[in-house]
Write a protein that holds these residues in place. Structure first.
Motif, short mmCIF file in Angstrom:
data_model
loop_
_atom_site.label_atom_id
_atom_site.label_comp_id
_atom_site.label_asym_id
_atom_site.label_seq_id
_atom_site.Cartn_x
_atom_site.Cartn_y
_atom_site.Cartn_z
N ALA A 214 88.69 37.94 55.37
CA ALA A 214 89.97 37.87 56.09
C ALA A 214 89.87 38.67 57.37
N PRO A 215 90.40 38.15 58.49
CA PRO A 215 90.37 38.90 59.74
C PRO A 215 91.18 40.17 59.64
N LYS A 216 90.72 41.20 60.32
CA LYS A 216 91.43 42.48 60.30
C LYS A 216 92.69 42.39 61.14
N ALA A 217 93.63 43.30 60.87
CA ALA A 217 94.86 43.38 61.67
C ALA A 217 94.51 43.69 63.10
N SER A 218 95.46 43.42 64.00
CA SER A 218 95.16 43.56 65.43
C SER A 218 94.93 44.99 65.85
N GLY A 219 95.46 45.96 65.11
CA GLY A 219 95.19 47.36 65.45
C GLY A 219 93.70 47.64 65.32
N MET A 220 93.10 48.26 66.31
CA MET A 220 91.66 48.45 66.30
C MET A 220 91.26 49.64 65.42
N VAL A 221 90.12 49.53 64.75
CA VAL A 221 89.58 50.63 63.97
C VAL A 221 88.85 51.55 64.93
N LYS A 222 89.23 52.82 64.95
CA LYS A 222 88.69 53.73 65.94
C LYS A 222 87.96 54.88 65.27
N PRO A 223 86.96 55.47 65.96
CA PRO A 223 86.21 56.57 65.38
C PRO A 223 87.07 57.82 65.26
N ALA A 224 86.58 58.78 64.47
CA ALA A 224 87.30 60.04 64.31
C ALA A 224 87.47 60.69 65.67
N PRO A 225 88.65 61.27 65.94
CA PRO A 225 88.93 61.80 67.26
C PRO A 225 88.17 63.08 67.57
N ALA A 226 87.79 63.21 68.84
CA ALA A 226 87.21 64.46 69.33
C ALA A 226 88.31 65.26 70.00
N GLU A 227 88.06 66.51 70.22
CA GLU A 227 89.03 67.31 70.95
C GLU A 227 89.10 66.81 72.39
N GLU A 228 90.32 66.71 72.91
CA GLU A 228 90.51 66.15 74.24
C GLU A 228 89.72 66.91 75.30
N SER A 229 89.63 68.22 75.17
CA SER A 229 88.95 69.02 76.18
C SER A 229 87.45 68.75 76.20
N ASP A 230 86.88 68.19 75.09
CA ASP A 230 85.45 67.94 75.00
C ASP A 230 85.07 66.57 75.54
N ILE A 231 86.04 65.72 75.87
CA ILE A 231 85.76 64.35 76.28
C ILE A 231 85.61 64.30 77.80
N LYS A 232 84.38 64.05 78.24
CA LYS A 232 84.13 63.96 79.69
C LYS A 232 84.54 62.60 80.22
N PHE A 233 84.22 61.55 79.46
CA PHE A 233 84.57 60.19 79.87
C PHE A 233 85.53 59.60 78.84
N GLY A 234 86.71 59.21 79.32
CA GLY A 234 87.83 58.96 78.41
C GLY A 234 87.94 57.59 77.79
N TYR A 235 87.31 56.55 78.37
CA TYR A 235 87.52 55.20 77.88
C TYR A 235 86.27 54.65 77.22
N CYS A 236 86.38 54.34 75.92
CA CYS A 236 85.30 53.67 75.21
C CYS A 236 85.40 52.18 75.55
N THR A 237 84.41 51.67 76.25
CA THR A 237 84.46 50.31 76.80
C THR A 237 83.36 49.46 76.18
N GLU A 238 83.74 48.34 75.60
CA GLU A 238 82.77 47.44 74.98
C GLU A 238 83.04 46.01 75.43
N PHE A 239 81.99 45.24 75.61
CA PHE A 239 82.13 43.82 75.91
C PHE A 239 80.79 43.13 75.74
N ILE A 240 80.83 41.81 75.74
CA ILE A 240 79.60 41.01 75.70
C ILE A 240 79.55 40.16 76.96
N ILE A 241 78.40 40.17 77.63
CA ILE A 241 78.19 39.31 78.80
C ILE A 241 77.53 38.03 78.32
N MET A 242 78.14 36.90 78.59
CA MET A 242 77.52 35.60 78.32
C MET A 242 76.78 35.18 79.59
#
Length: 549
Positions: A214-242
């Motif tokens: 069964a397809p998962k709900a539209s809410g995305m499954v996300k990794p365990a959070p890091a402390e905000e002050s430790d995150i240098k780059f804020g956006y986890c970006t994924e895609f596939i190039i065809m």
């Protein structure tokens, strides 16, 4: 093999084969969407809809026809996403109503089931439009009825019905000028044809993988959070190039170097046809623009990691709220809104929305997602703001499946319309009065959305090239060009008329604060008598969402 009838076992196999074929073709179907925006989703929506039903069918052991019909109907109804998915679910629902009455199905019964499916789907759409999936379905049903009595052999029956449906699909550009201008057939109709072709393959006994989840709900499954002050780059970006051209080792090395210059946590996996990309960056737009030079993009996902610890707190609060729900008195009125982006969500929460469904252009929530949201709002009357024309039917379907609450779907087609509807709610007025005034006020909201083109095409007599910025209005393309701010201003110019008074700008995740406020200053200079508001929306894909009232 009996070529005159099929039993529940064979029909179940045919249905699963149809679902599998649609899944295999979904990205190609996505590319048939008329507008060359990076969120073409017809194939995805139809696939997620049918997979929800396929998982229920696959779980059955030696089912009767009635059990099979219930699994197909229930699974597709709850899993339906987007207009195309909802229409597909209604076609299946009508089909199931007929087949549940039989142990075996022959050609006349198939014809009767096709006809009932078309009747059910047309009733579900307020303003049916020819040249769409509905037309292809109707063509197949008409052909089935025409040949059913004289065509006892199902092999011949299926071949002729599918061939005629293909013929009708090829005529859709003559029914909808926008299809002809873009040089494509209707994507929903193509999706339906692929289901039929796959089902026929299943009937013929072709080897097909039947392992479904069964397809998962539209809410995305996300990794365990890091402390905000430790995150240098804020956006986890994924895609596939065809890939649309050769991707050499030199290209791969240069691409990786570029991505590392704007981020970290880089993963680039390439083969002859696709490149899978994962990167953490503060500017997802740069990664996307670079990727577009190699081909079209799919399966795009952008997560704001700096919000993770906030979301964890919110989720814990929601759990506590759920535990307290039975102890709290039921409210008279509650609100559910579809939203995307931290800023947009904050605006809705500030206005009093009880529950936000994450979704929109890049991922349409399913009927099941809306039903789950309804369960979490403890109110007698619940207003739902879909905020996207492709989500309204799913919201309506959830309303029709809810028996213990009064659900009012306000058919908002854009987030600005949803915000305006919520602003105009007056607690002292009745549900009926508020509904009437919300429906009236959203008609006065014009919306423009600024994004980029993922392919060359021609729409509304405008030549569009891959990578161009586009201003898309309520009824078509308003502006096209290569300079973001200029295209945004041109889009607003096309929306403003002598009755306009307010311009609201919501800037996306890929726009810097200073650029957005500079745009606001230029709009104030351009329209000195207007109220100009600039808000952080945080939405992906769309650089700006602009409303004019």
């Amino acid at each position: 093999m009996n070529t005159n009838t099929v039993d529940a076992k064979m029909l179940g196999r045919m249905f699963l084969a149809g679902a599998r074929n649609l899944e295999a073709k979904k990205e190609w179907i996505n590319e048939l969407n008329v507008f060359p925006v990076p969120d073409g989703d017809t194939g995805t929506n139809m696939t997620l809809t049918i997979l929800a039903a396929a998982s229920e069918v696959n779980a059955l052991t030696d089912p009767s026809m009635k059990m099979l019909a219930k699994a197909i109907s229930s699974g597709s109804l709850r899993g339906a996403r987007g207009n195309s998915g909802v229409i597909l679910s209604q076609l299946l629902r009508g089909f199931a109503k007929v087949i549940e009455q039989y142990d075996e199905i022959d050609a006349p019964t198939f014809a009767k089931a096709f006809e009932k499916g078309v009747e059910t789907a047309y009733k579900a759409v307020m303003k049916p439009k020819e040249g769409t999936i509905l037309t292809v379905a109707k063509g197949a049903a008409v052909k089935a009825e025409e040949i059913a009595e004289d065509c006892k052999d199902l092999n011949t029956f299926f071949e002729e019905v599918i061939a005629y449906a293909d013929k009708v699909l090829s005529q859709t550009p003559d029914m909808l000028p926008v299809l002809k201008e873009a040089g494509v057939v209707d994507s929903g109709g193509q999706g339906l044809l692929e289901v039929m072709r796959g089902a026929y393959d299943g009937y013929l006994g072709k080897e097909i993988s039947m392992d479904f989840e069964a397809p998962k709900a539209s809410g995305m499954v996300k990794p365990a959070p890091a402390e905000e002050s430790d995150i240098k780059f804020g956006y986890c970006t994924e895609f596939i190039i065809m890939l649309e051209k050769a991707f050499t080792e030199k290209d791969e090395h240069a691409f990786k170097e570029f991505l590392m210059s704007i981020g970290d946590s880089l993963v680039v996996v390439a083969d002859d046809e696709i490149v899978k990309v994962h990167v953490h960056t503060n500017d997802p737009g740069l990664a996307i623009q670079k990727a577009l030079t190699f081909g079209q993009l799919s399966r795009m996902k952008i997560d704001n990691m700096r919000l993770e610890h906030h979301e964890k707190v919110i989720k814990e609060a929601e759990k506590m709220a759920a535990m307290q729900k039975e102890q709290e008195p039921e409210k008279e009125v509650g609100f559910i809104s579809v939203s995307v982006g931290e800023g947009m969500g904050g605006i809705f929460r500030d206005l009093g929305v009880d529950y936000l469904i994450e979704g929109g252009q890049t991922m349409n929530p399913s009927t099941e997602d809306v039903l789950q949201a309804i369960e979490k709002v403890n109110a007698k009357n619940i207003f739902i703001f879909p905020n996207n024309k492709n989500i309204i039917l799913a919201a309506n379907q959830a309303r029709d499946l809810t028996e213990d609450r009064n659900i009012i779907v306000i058919p908002t087609k854009t987030i600005p319309q949803g915000i305006t509807a919520m602003i105009n709610y007056v607690p002292e007025k009745t549900i009926e009065q508020n509904t009437e005034e919300m429906l009236e006020c959203i008609e006065n909201v014009k919306t423009g959305q600024i994004t980029y083109a993922v392919r060359d095409t021609r729409i509304d007599e405008k030549e569009i090239h891959q990578g161009d910025f586009m201003g898309i209005g309520d009824h078509g393309i308003l502006a096209v060009g290569q300079e973001l701010e200029g295209i945004t201003l041109e889009t607003v110019d096309a929306m403003v008329d002598e009755e306009s008074e307010i311009i609201s700008v919501y800037y996306g995740a890929d726009v810097k604060d200073e650029d957005a406020h500079r745009l606001g200053e230029k709009l104030e200079e351009r329209y000195p008598d207007f109220d100009v508001e600039v808000n952080e929306g945080g939405q992906p894909i769309y650089y700006y969402v602009v409303s004019v009232e």
